[in-house]
Design a protein around this motif. Sequence first.
Motif, PDB file in Angstrom:
ATOM      1  N   VAL A  46      76.746  59.108  99.614  1.00 36.84           N
ATOM      2  CA  VAL A  46      77.360  59.271  98.298  1.00 36.84           C
ATOM      3  C   VAL A  46      76.795  58.252  97.312  1.00 36.84           C
ATOM      4  CG1 VAL A  46      79.514  59.080  97.006  1.00 36.84           C
ATOM      5  CG2 VAL A  46      79.480  60.298  99.190  1.00 36.84           C
ATOM      6  N   THR A  47      76.671  56.996  97.750  1.00 41.06           N
ATOM      7  CA  THR A  47      76.178  55.945  96.851  1.00 41.06           C
ATOM      8  C   THR A  47      74.751  56.223  96.406  1.00 41.06           C
ATOM      9  OG1 THR A  47      77.590  54.297  97.941  1.00 41.06           O
ATOM     10  CG2 THR A  47      75.765  53.477  96.612  1.00 41.06           C
ATOM     11  N   ALA A  48      73.879  56.564  97.345  1.00 39.33           N
ATOM     12  CA  ALA A  48      72.477  56.824  96.995  1.00 39.33           C
ATOM     13  C   ALA A  48      72.353  58.046  96.090  1.00 39.33           C
ATOM     14  CB  ALA A  48      71.655  57.015  98.267  1.00 39.33           C
ATOM     15  N   THR A  49      73.112  59.092  96.400  1.00 38.75           N
ATOM     16  CA  THR A  49      73.058  60.314  95.601  1.00 38.75           C
ATOM     17  C   THR A  49      73.572  60.062  94.185  1.00 38.75           C
ATOM     18  OG1 THR A  49      73.404  61.661  97.590  1.00 38.75           O
ATOM     19  CG2 THR A  49      73.831  62.712  95.470  1.00 38.75           C
ATOM     20  N   LEU A  50      74.691  59.360  94.078  1.00 38.00           N
ATOM     21  CA  LEU A  50      75.274  59.070  92.770  1.00 38.00           C
ATOM     22  C   LEU A  50      74.352  58.174  91.946  1.00 38.00           C
ATOM     23  CD1 LEU A  50      77.719  59.459  90.936  1.00 38.00           C
ATOM     24  CD2 LEU A  50      78.767  57.450  92.005  1.00 38.00           C
ATOM     25  N   LEU A  66      67.748  65.373  98.631  1.00 35.03           N
ATOM     26  CA  LEU A  66      66.572  64.540  98.845  1.00 35.03           C
ATOM     27  C   LEU A  66      66.776  63.096  98.415  1.00 35.03           C
ATOM     28  CD1 LEU A  66      63.830  67.091  97.723  1.00 35.03           C
ATOM     29  CD2 LEU A  66      64.365  66.347 100.051  1.00 35.03           C
ATOM     30  N   GLU A  67      67.834  62.837  97.661  1.00 32.50           N
ATOM     31  CA  GLU A  67      68.119  61.466  97.237  1.00 32.50           C
ATOM     32  C   GLU A  67      69.227  60.816  98.072  1.00 32.50           C
ATOM     33  OE1 GLU A  67      66.460  59.715  94.967  1.00 32.50           O
ATOM     34  OE2 GLU A  67      65.101  61.399  94.628  1.00 32.50           O
ATOM     35  N   GLY A  68      69.713  61.530  99.086  1.00 39.33           N
ATOM     36  CA  GLY A  68      70.855  60.996  99.833  1.00 39.33           C
ATOM     37  C   GLY A  68      70.559  60.530 101.245  1.00 39.33           C
ATOM     38  N   PHE A  69      69.495  61.067 101.875  1.00 41.61           N
ATOM     39  CA  PHE A  69      69.352  60.858 103.318  1.00 41.61           C
ATOM     40  C   PHE A  69      69.001  59.431 103.698  1.00 41.61           C
ATOM     41  CE2 PHE A  69      65.137  62.113 101.921  1.00 41.61           C
ATOM     42  CZ  PHE A  69      64.261  61.345 102.680  1.00 41.61           C
ATOM     43  N   ASN A  70      68.247  58.724 102.844  1.00 43.33           N
ATOM     44  CA  ASN A  70      67.987  57.320 103.151  1.00 43.33           C
ATOM     45  C   ASN A  70      69.276  56.505 103.094  1.00 43.33           C
ATOM     46  OD1 ASN A  70      65.019  56.578 103.595  1.00 43.33           O
ATOM     47  ND2 ASN A  70      64.881  57.984 101.839  1.00 43.33           N
ATOM     48  N   GLY A  71      70.157  56.863 102.174  1.00 41.93           N
ATOM     49  CA  GLY A  71      71.462  56.204 102.117  1.00 41.93           C
ATOM     50  C   GLY A  71      72.281  56.447 103.364  1.00 41.93           C
ATOM     51  N   THR A  72      72.186  57.668 103.922  1.00 41.58           N
ATOM     52  CA  THR A  72      72.889  57.980 105.169  1.00 41.58           C
ATOM     53  C   THR A  72      72.477  57.020 106.266  1.00 41.58           C
ATOM     54  OG1 THR A  72      72.874  60.330 104.583  1.00 41.58           O
ATOM     55  CG2 THR A  72      73.379  59.771 106.866  1.00 41.58           C
ATOM     56  N   LEU A  73      71.178  56.877 106.456  1.00 36.84           N
ATOM     57  CA  LEU A  73      70.679  56.024 107.525  1.00 36.84           C
ATOM     58  C   LEU A  73      70.963  54.550 107.254  1.00 36.84           C
ATOM     59  CD1 LEU A  73      67.264  57.753 108.339  1.00 36.84           C
ATOM     60  CD2 LEU A  73      69.394  57.823 109.659  1.00 36.84           C
ATOM     61  N   ILE A  93      76.865  49.617 100.013  1.00 34.97           N
ATOM     62  CA  ILE A  93      76.787  50.123  98.640  1.00 34.97           C
ATOM     63  C   ILE A  93      75.570  49.534  97.930  1.00 34.97           C
ATOM     64  CG2 ILE A  93      77.909  50.116  96.383  1.00 34.97           C
ATOM     65  CD1 ILE A  93      80.601  50.256  97.876  1.00 34.97           C
ATOM     66  N   GLY A  94      75.427  48.209  98.009  1.00 34.93           N
ATOM     67  CA  GLY A  94      74.286  47.566  97.361  1.00 34.93           C
ATOM     68  C   GLY A  94      72.958  48.002  97.948  1.00 34.93           C
ATOM     69  N   ALA A  95      72.904  48.123  99.278  1.00 35.57           N
ATOM     70  CA  ALA A  95      71.658  48.522  99.945  1.00 35.57           C
ATOM     71  C   ALA A  95      71.298  49.970  99.626  1.00 35.57           C
ATOM     72  CB  ALA A  95      71.793  48.321 101.452  1.00 35.57           C
ATOM     73  N   ALA A  96      72.300  50.843  99.527  1.00 36.36           N
ATOM     74  CA  ALA A  96      72.033  52.245  99.195  1.00 36.36           C
ATOM     75  C   ALA A  96      71.524  52.377  97.766  1.00 36.36           C
ATOM     76  CB  ALA A  96      73.293  53.083  99.393  1.00 36.36           C
ATOM     77  N   VAL A  97      72.055  51.564  96.846  1.00 36.65           N
ATOM     78  CA  VAL A  97      71.540  51.559  95.469  1.00 36.65           C
ATOM     79  C   VAL A  97      70.076  51.119  95.473  1.00 36.65           C
ATOM     80  CG1 VAL A  97      71.707  50.440  93.217  1.00 36.65           C
ATOM     81  CG2 VAL A  97      73.790  51.189  94.396  1.00 36.65           C
ATOM     82  N   ALA A  98      69.799  50.037  96.212  1.00 34.13           N
ATOM     83  CA  ALA A  98      68.420  49.553  96.305  1.00 34.13           C
ATOM     84  C   ALA A  98      67.514  50.606  96.941  1.00 34.13           C
ATOM     85  CB  ALA A  98      68.374  48.259  97.112  1.00 34.13           C
ATOM     86  N   GLY A  99      68.030  51.291  97.966  1.00 32.27           N
ATOM     87  CA  GLY A  99      67.253  52.334  98.620  1.00 32.27           C
ATOM     88  C   GLY A  99      66.931  53.478  97.686  1.00 32.27           C
ATOM     89  N   THR A 119      61.488  58.321 105.635  1.00 32.90           N
ATOM     90  CA  THR A 119      62.603  57.364 105.731  1.00 32.90           C
ATOM     91  C   THR A 119      62.138  55.935 105.467  1.00 32.90           C
ATOM     92  OG1 THR A 119      62.255  57.231 108.123  1.00 32.90           O
ATOM     93  CG2 THR A 119      63.913  58.788 107.343  1.00 32.90           C
ATOM     94  N   ALA A 120      60.982  55.776 104.825  1.00 39.09           N
ATOM     95  CA  ALA A 120      60.456  54.437 104.555  1.00 39.09           C
ATOM     96  C   ALA A 120      61.413  53.577 103.721  1.00 39.09           C
ATOM     97  CB  ALA A 120      59.092  54.529 103.880  1.00 39.09           C
ATOM     98  N   PRO A 121      62.071  54.119 102.676  1.00 41.98           N
ATOM     99  CA  PRO A 121      63.020  53.280 101.928  1.00 41.98           C
ATOM    100  C   PRO A 121      64.139  52.741 102.817  1.00 41.98           C
ATOM    101  CG  PRO A 121      62.453  55.217 100.651  1.00 41.98           C
ATOM    102  CD  PRO A 121      61.879  55.441 102.016  1.00 41.98           C
ATOM    103  N   PHE A 122      64.665  53.566 103.698  1.00 38.86           N
ATOM    104  CA  PHE A 122      65.661  53.099 104.655  1.00 38.86           C
ATOM    105  C   PHE A 122      65.099  51.990 105.529  1.00 38.86           C
ATOM    106  CE2 PHE A 122      66.029  53.997 109.292  1.00 38.86           C
ATOM    107  CZ  PHE A 122      67.158  53.232 109.559  1.00 38.86           C
ATOM    108  N   CYS A 123      63.882  52.172 106.035  1.00 37.61           N
ATOM    109  CA  CYS A 123      63.271  51.173 106.910  1.00 37.61           C
ATOM    110  C   CYS A 123      63.105  49.839 106.189  1.00 37.61           C
ATOM    111  CB  CYS A 123      61.919  51.664 107.413  1.00 37.61           C
ATOM    112  SG  CYS A 123      61.993  53.005 108.617  1.00 37.61           S
TER     113      CYS A 123
END
Length: 304
Positions: A46-50, A66-73, A93-99, A119-123
Amino acid sequence: MDAALTIPRGVAQVDFQSSYWTGLLFIIALFVGGWQFGVFGLLGTVTATLTAYLLGITKDRVSMGLEGFNGTLIGVGLVLYLGADWMTVALVIGAAVAGSVLTSAMNTVLTPYNLPTFTAPFCVVTTVVVLGAPSFERLWSGAPDLPPPSAADPGTAMSWSDFWRGSFNGVGQVFFQDKWYVGLIFLAGLAVASRLVAAAAFVSSVIGLLVGWWFGAQAADLGAGLYGYNPVLTGIALTGTFVLLSRAGVVYAVIGAATAAGLTAGLTDLFDVLGGHTLTWPFVLVSWVFLAAVPLFSNLRRAP
């Protein structure tokens, strides 16, 4: 309704699927694995998508997940490594925004080369957070001790139980899940979207397991799926998703999955020294290399 369906699509896109039914089954699997994985996975999604929506990313990318899955991980990974508390909530929340910001930056860099961010942004974000967390008492105090399964059960003699559990766990470990029945739910979610994708995921998990066994990996780690999940993502990516399906393409995907399993061992040893985790780095690196090489192979074609 479209906005609501964006969230399960974001979860499904971890495995390159846009079906919200697949995403709903994935969410169920996360909650079966543990409430904290479901809650924090959704928080990250939700955070990454929003964030992407508020910053003006195109509607198509947002609605397809496509903007949410890195936030999921990011959410699932950080709650696993740091524990479920309010500090982790703020950090996710902060990490998902950064992602989300990093996803756009990497898209800008990689799009001219026709390479996805995967998934590089998540990594990147998760590696930075986990490496830095021990410096902060409020973050690290609740972090669980997570030794590999082989620490308590060493040995390289793989049993039948290790084999069949590891085959399903390889699918589940994409989301950090090590219960075979959770992996089975994820596999069912993939089958809802495409039986081909489900087959590619399961076969790739087995390939990763067999490669690890052939080279003498610890049987308990194989049974936990630790050598399967990077091949799973690599196999899906190269079997019809980003490379057109063909006989040569299938062979290419098998080679890619095996390579990801081999790289898993090397990166695991590297991150053990640094204090980080392997995550999906092997999949990202192998898939980038294999996709970049496709234009020079006359028997292979990139998918549109």
